[in-house]
Design a protein around this motif. Structure first.
Motif, short mmCIF file in Angstrom:
data_model
loop_
_atom_site.label_atom_id
_atom_site.label_comp_id
_atom_site.label_asym_id
_atom_site.label_seq_id
_atom_site.Cartn_x
_atom_site.Cartn_y
_atom_site.Cartn_z
N LYS A 227 47.09 42.51 40.38
CA LYS A 227 46.02 41.90 39.60
C LYS A 227 46.59 41.41 38.28
CE LYS A 227 42.66 45.19 41.37
NZ LYS A 227 41.78 46.30 41.03
N VAL A 228 45.99 40.33 37.77
CA VAL A 228 46.32 39.82 36.45
C VAL A 228 45.03 39.82 35.64
CG1 VAL A 228 47.00 37.77 35.15
CG2 VAL A 228 48.31 38.45 37.14
N TYR A 229 45.09 40.36 34.42
CA TYR A 229 43.96 40.40 33.52
C TYR A 229 44.06 39.25 32.54
CZ TYR A 229 42.61 44.98 35.24
OH TYR A 229 42.17 46.00 36.03
N ILE A 230 43.03 38.43 32.49
CA ILE A 230 43.00 37.26 31.61
C ILE A 230 41.96 37.54 30.54
CG2 ILE A 230 42.64 34.78 31.48
CD1 ILE A 230 43.17 34.82 34.61
N ASP B 152 42.49 39.00 41.32
CA ASP B 152 42.95 40.02 42.26
C ASP B 152 43.60 39.35 43.47
OD1 ASP B 152 43.31 42.14 44.01
OD2 ASP B 152 41.29 42.95 43.71
N ALA B 153 44.88 39.68 43.69
CA ALA B 153 45.61 39.10 44.83
C ALA B 153 46.02 40.19 45.82
CB ALA B 153 46.84 38.35 44.34
N GLY B 154 45.18 41.20 45.97
CA GLY B 154 45.43 42.25 46.96
C GLY B 154 46.75 42.95 46.76
N GLY C 80 52.64 27.22 41.94
CA GLY C 80 51.95 28.02 42.94
C GLY C 80 51.75 29.48 42.56
N TYR C 81 52.00 29.83 41.30
CA TYR C 81 51.88 31.22 40.86
C TYR C 81 51.05 31.34 39.59
CZ TYR C 81 55.55 32.58 44.09
OH TYR C 81 56.28 32.82 45.23
N PHE D 16 47.01 33.72 47.36
CA PHE D 16 46.59 35.07 47.75
C PHE D 16 45.54 35.66 46.81
CE2 PHE D 16 50.70 34.78 49.91
CZ PHE D 16 50.28 35.08 51.20
N ILE D 17 45.11 34.91 45.81
CA ILE D 17 44.04 35.41 44.93
C ILE D 17 42.75 35.41 45.74
CG2 ILE D 17 42.68 34.99 42.84
CD1 ILE D 17 45.21 33.69 41.64
N SER D 18 42.26 36.61 46.00
CA SER D 18 41.10 36.75 46.87
C SER D 18 39.78 36.84 46.11
CB SER D 18 41.25 37.98 47.76
OG SER D 18 41.40 39.15 46.97
N LYS D 19 39.84 37.27 44.84
CA LYS D 19 38.60 37.33 44.07
C LYS D 19 38.89 37.31 42.58
CE LYS D 19 38.33 42.26 45.00
NZ LYS D 19 37.50 43.35 45.44
N LEU D 20 37.91 36.81 41.86
CA LEU D 20 37.91 36.81 40.40
C LEU D 20 36.65 37.55 39.97
CD1 LEU D 20 38.74 33.06 39.77
CD2 LEU D 20 40.30 34.98 39.49
N TYR D 21 36.79 38.46 38.99
CA TYR D 21 35.61 39.17 38.52
C TYR D 21 35.78 39.57 37.06
CZ TYR D 21 38.50 43.25 39.70
OH TYR D 21 39.53 44.16 39.79
#
Length: 70
Positions: free
Chosen positions: A61-64, A55-57, A19-20, A37-42
């Motif tokens: 944020k995690v950068y991939i 982006d999880a508010g 779940g993470y 809780f990930i609200s957006k990917l950009y």
């Protein structure tokens, strides 16, 4: 500075499980954000850094890295 961050992000692994999403933020600090809780990917491109941002508010944020070797 951005080149250093770009290089470090390139060599970091992202894990998805239990779940993470586990990965690194822009400053190379390890983050663990809940998937729900990930609200957006950009896309993020700046000074040699190419990444998809999860982006999880309030959780951060995690950068991939999207860089691929030829």
């Amino acid at each position: 500075m951005a080149f250093l961050v770009s290089t470090l992000i390139k060599y970091t692994a992202v894990e998805i499980g239990n779940g993470y999403l586990k990965g690194r933020n822009y400053w190379f600090i390890k983050k663990r954000i809940p998937n729900k809780f990930i609200s957006k990917l950009y896309l993020f491109r700046d000074n040699g850094i190419e990444a998809v941002v999860a982006d999880a508010g309030q959780y951060g944020k995690v950068y991939i890295s999207t860089h691929t070797e030829n």
